[in-house]
Scaffold this motif. Structure first.
Motif, PDB file in Angstrom:
ATOM      1  N   GLY A  81       0.805  -1.228   0.000  1.00 14.56           N
ATOM      2  CA  GLY A  81       0.000   0.000   0.000  1.00 14.56           C
ATOM      3  C   GLY A  81       0.833   1.271   0.000  1.00 14.56           C
ATOM      4  O   GLY A  81       0.289   2.379  -0.033  1.00 14.56           O
ATOM      5  N   THR A  82       2.162   1.126   0.005  1.00 16.91           N
ATOM      6  CA  THR A  82       3.054   2.285  -0.125  1.00 16.91           C
ATOM      7  C   THR A  82       3.212   2.670  -1.593  1.00 16.91           C
ATOM      8  O   THR A  82       3.751   3.727  -1.892  1.00 16.91           O
ATOM      9  N   GLY A  83       2.789   1.797  -2.499  1.00 10.84           N
ATOM     10  CA  GLY A  83       2.952   2.048  -3.934  1.00 10.84           C
ATOM     11  C   GLY A  83       1.822   2.886  -4.493  1.00 10.84           C
ATOM     12  O   GLY A  83       0.893   3.275  -3.771  1.00 10.84           O
ATOM     13  N   GLY A  92       0.192  -1.932   4.306  1.00 13.13           N
ATOM     14  CA  GLY A  92       1.233  -2.948   4.497  1.00 13.13           C
ATOM     15  C   GLY A  92       2.436  -2.665   3.626  1.00 13.13           C
ATOM     16  O   GLY A  92       2.312  -2.081   2.548  1.00 13.13           O
ATOM     17  N   SER A  93       3.592  -3.094   4.122  1.00 14.11           N
ATOM     18  CA  SER A  93       4.840  -2.905   3.389  1.00 14.11           C
ATOM     19  C   SER A  93       5.818  -3.974   3.857  1.00 14.11           C
ATOM     20  O   SER A  93       5.629  -4.579   4.913  1.00 14.11           O
ATOM     21  N   ARG A  94       6.893  -4.165   3.089  1.00 15.75           N
ATOM     22  CA  ARG A  94       7.970  -5.032   3.604  1.00 15.75           C
ATOM     23  C   ARG A  94       8.661  -4.332   4.762  1.00 15.75           C
ATOM     24  O   ARG A  94       9.327  -4.969   5.565  1.00 15.75           O
ATOM     25  N   LEU A 106       8.305   0.742   8.965  1.00 15.25           N
ATOM     26  CA  LEU A 106       8.485   2.186   9.109  1.00 15.25           C
ATOM     27  C   LEU A 106       7.971   2.933   7.871  1.00 15.25           C
ATOM     28  O   LEU A 106       7.279   3.960   7.984  1.00 15.25           O
ATOM     29  N   LYS A 107       8.267   2.373   6.711  1.00 18.25           N
ATOM     30  CA  LYS A 107       7.796   2.981   5.446  1.00 18.25           C
ATOM     31  C   LYS A 107       6.255   2.999   5.425  1.00 18.25           C
ATOM     32  O   LYS A 107       5.638   3.978   5.008  1.00 18.25           O
ATOM     33  N   ALA A 108       5.660   1.917   5.924  1.00 18.40           N
ATOM     34  CA  ALA A 108       4.192   1.839   5.963  1.00 18.40           C
ATOM     35  C   ALA A 108       3.621   2.876   6.927  1.00 18.40           C
ATOM     36  O   ALA A 108       2.632   3.553   6.625  1.00 18.40           O
TER      37      ALA A 108
HETATM   38  N1  LIG Z   1      -0.176   1.732 -11.248  1.00 19.87           N
HETATM   39  C1  LIG Z   1      -1.337   1.565 -11.882  1.00 19.87           C
HETATM   40  O1  LIG Z   1      -1.890   2.502 -12.510  1.00 19.87           O
HETATM   41  C2  LIG Z   1      -2.009   0.216 -11.840  1.00 19.87           C
HETATM   42  C3  LIG Z   1      -3.291   0.085 -12.376  1.00 19.87           C
HETATM   43  C4  LIG Z   1      -3.936  -1.151 -12.300  1.00 19.87           C
HETATM   44  C5  LIG Z   1      -3.286  -2.235 -11.709  1.00 19.87           C
HETATM   45  N2  LIG Z   1      -2.031  -2.082 -11.212  1.00 19.87           N
HETATM   46  C6  LIG Z   1      -1.359  -3.240 -10.606  1.00 19.87           C
HETATM   47  O2  LIG Z   1      -1.278  -2.982  -9.221  1.00 19.87           O
HETATM   48  C7  LIG Z   1      -0.073  -3.551  -8.704  1.00 19.87           C
HETATM   49  C8  LIG Z   1       0.695  -2.446  -7.997  1.00 19.87           C
HETATM   50  O3  LIG Z   1       1.017  -1.459  -8.934  1.00 19.87           O
HETATM   51  P1  LIG Z   1       1.826  -0.152  -8.505  1.00 19.87           P
HETATM   52  O4  LIG Z   1       1.956   0.686  -9.699  1.00 19.87           O
HETATM   53  O5  LIG Z   1       1.215   0.402  -7.266  1.00 19.87           O
HETATM   54  O6  LIG Z   1       3.239  -0.810  -8.148  1.00 19.87           O
HETATM   55  P2  LIG Z   1       4.500  -0.157  -7.434  1.00 19.87           P
HETATM   56  O7  LIG Z   1       4.179   1.211  -6.970  1.00 19.87           O
HETATM   57  O8  LIG Z   1       5.656  -0.347  -8.353  1.00 19.87           O
HETATM   58  O9  LIG Z   1       4.740  -1.159  -6.208  1.00 19.87           O
HETATM   59  C9  LIG Z   1       3.792  -1.325  -5.188  1.00 19.87           C
HETATM   60  C10 LIG Z   1       4.488  -1.811  -3.943  1.00 19.87           C
HETATM   61  O10 LIG Z   1       4.972  -3.121  -4.132  1.00 19.87           O
HETATM   62  C11 LIG Z   1       5.994  -3.351  -3.180  1.00 19.87           C
HETATM   63  N3  LIG Z   1       7.140  -4.021  -3.798  1.00 19.87           N
HETATM   64  C12 LIG Z   1       8.005  -3.509  -4.685  1.00 19.87           C
HETATM   65  N4  LIG Z   1       8.969  -4.418  -4.964  1.00 19.87           N
HETATM   66  C13 LIG Z   1       8.696  -5.502  -4.216  1.00 19.87           C
HETATM   67  C14 LIG Z   1       9.355  -6.754  -4.034  1.00 19.87           C
HETATM   68  N5  LIG Z   1      10.502  -7.042  -4.648  1.00 19.87           N
HETATM   69  N6  LIG Z   1       8.780  -7.649  -3.186  1.00 19.87           N
HETATM   70  C15 LIG Z   1       7.631  -7.343  -2.530  1.00 19.87           C
HETATM   71  N7  LIG Z   1       6.984  -6.145  -2.640  1.00 19.87           N
HETATM   72  C16 LIG Z   1       7.519  -5.254  -3.479  1.00 19.87           C
HETATM   73  C17 LIG Z   1       6.477  -1.983  -2.680  1.00 19.87           C
HETATM   74  O11 LIG Z   1       6.058  -1.856  -1.331  1.00 19.87           O
HETATM   75  P3  LIG Z   1       7.116  -1.878  -0.104  1.00 19.87           P
HETATM   76  O12 LIG Z   1       8.446  -1.421  -0.631  1.00 19.87           O
HETATM   77  O13 LIG Z   1       6.508  -0.895   0.825  1.00 19.87           O
HETATM   78  O14 LIG Z   1       7.105  -3.276   0.385  1.00 19.87           O
HETATM   79  C18 LIG Z   1       5.728  -1.012  -3.569  1.00 19.87           C
HETATM   80  O15 LIG Z   1       5.406   0.190  -2.932  1.00 19.87           O
HETATM   81  C19 LIG Z   1       0.686  -4.149  -9.894  1.00 19.87           C
HETATM   82  O16 LIG Z   1       0.446  -5.527  -9.971  1.00 19.87           O
HETATM   83  C20 LIG Z   1       0.074  -3.427 -11.077  1.00 19.87           C
HETATM   84  O17 LIG Z   1       0.138  -4.170 -12.273  1.00 19.87           O
HETATM   85  C21 LIG Z   1      -1.387  -0.871 -11.258  1.00 19.87           C
END
Ligand SMILES: NC(=O)c1ccc[n+]([C@@H]2O[C@H](COP(=O)([O-])OP(=O)(O)OC[C@H]3O[C@@H](n4cnc5c(N)ncnc54)[C@H](OP(=O)(O)O)[C@@H]3O)[C@@H](O)[C@H]2O)c1
Length: 229
Positions: free
Chosen positions: A18-20, A40-42, A45-47
């Motif tokens: 949820g930090t993404g 939630g986050s890995r 603190l970031k969360a």
């Molecule tokens: N962005 C869009 O517009 C969009 C639209 C529809 C669907 N989606 C889908 O939604 C999902 C998230 O997209 P997003 O754009 O939000 O992604 P993101 O910002 O790149 O990543 C989301 C979170 O995933 C965690 N993460 C990153 N690398 C990781 C790793 N190696 N292991 C475990 N957790 C990891 C990180 O959280 P922590 O570092 O805090 O753990 C990060 O904040 C994807 O599957 C994407 O295809 C995205």
């Protein structure tokens, strides 16, 4: 006559990753709608920092941050918002907490660099891959693949519908209630097997964005008698 109906408390929602961008947008929208949200986050603190930022924007909201495992343990509904490459690792970490709960999977099987090309996994879709891992004792609903994070993170109303697939009708209904709570329309789009189409559609939308220079193309279901359009 006094109203004697007992109101059910709103479910607690954990958003893993949820930090993404996507997860944070959903967290803000649900917090604003009055739900109790755990980011939630890995990294706990970031969360906590992400939750604090939302708390400053939405005074009085019930939001906190924790590591992914604690978040999942303490929630009724778990939303998975991590990249496709990290979907299974994240699910394995929280698998023991999911029995009997509802998991909303937003994963799109994007495989860079060709994110504008549909590339589905051998299981058929990311959601079917999650179901294969978790088994039938976790209700999985796939949703939000066609909603841009940019819209969720904005403050405007979102001009996009949400296709909801899942094998349990009541689980889909719960997710549609969450979608309506943030002012959007959710549609029953059939069993989880149909997530093949809803996930694939994202690459189609990405291609449309690129070619037509749009910022977050979405979809609308027409022919609906309840349509506000
Ligand atoms: N962005 C869009 O517009 C969009 C639209 C529809 C669907 N989606 C889908 O939604 C999902 C998230 O997209 P997003 O754009 O939000 O992604 P993101 O910002 O790149 O990543 C989301 C979170 O995933 C965690 N993460 C990153 N690398 C990781 C790793 N190696 N292991 C475990 N957790 C990891 C990180 O959280 P922590 O570092 O805090 O753990 C990060 O904040 C994807 O599957 C994407 O295809 C995205």
């Amino acid at each position: 006559m006094p109203d004697t109906t007992v109101k059910q408390p709103l479910p607690v929602i954990a958003i893993l990753g949820g930090t993404g961008s996507l997860g944070n947008g959903l967290a803000k929208r649900w917090a604003k709608a009055g739900y109790s949200v755990v980011i939630g986050s890995r990294d706990a603190l970031k969360a906590e920092q992400a939750a604090q930022t939302i708390l400053e924007q939405i005074t009085g909201s019930q939001i906190c941050g924790a590591d992914n495992l604690s978040s999942a343990k303490n929630a009724d509904i778990i939303v998975l918002t991590v990249p496709f490459a990290n979907q299974i690792t994240t699910l394995k970490e929280v698998q023991g907490t999911l029995k009997g709960k509802l998991l909303i999977d937003v994963t799109v099987p994007l495989q860079p660099p060709k994110v504008g090309t549909v590339q589905m996994p051998p299981e058929g879709s990311a959601a079917l891959r999650a179901q294969a891992l978790l088994g039938e004792h976790v209700d999985i609903v796939s949703a939000f693949q066609n909603v841009s994070a940019a819209h969720l993170n904005s403050s405007h109303a979102i001009d996009c519908d949400v296709l909801v697939t899942g094998n349990s009708r009541s689980a889909r209904e719960q997710v549609i209630a969450l979608i309506e709570a943030i002012g959007m329309r959710g549609f029953h789009a059939g069993p989880l097997a149909n997530s093949v189409a809803t996930e694939a559609l994202t690459s189609v939308l990405i291609s449309i964005n690129r070619h037509h220079k749009l910022d977050g193309a979405g979809i609308r279901i027409t022919g609906n008698p309840l349509s506000d359009g």
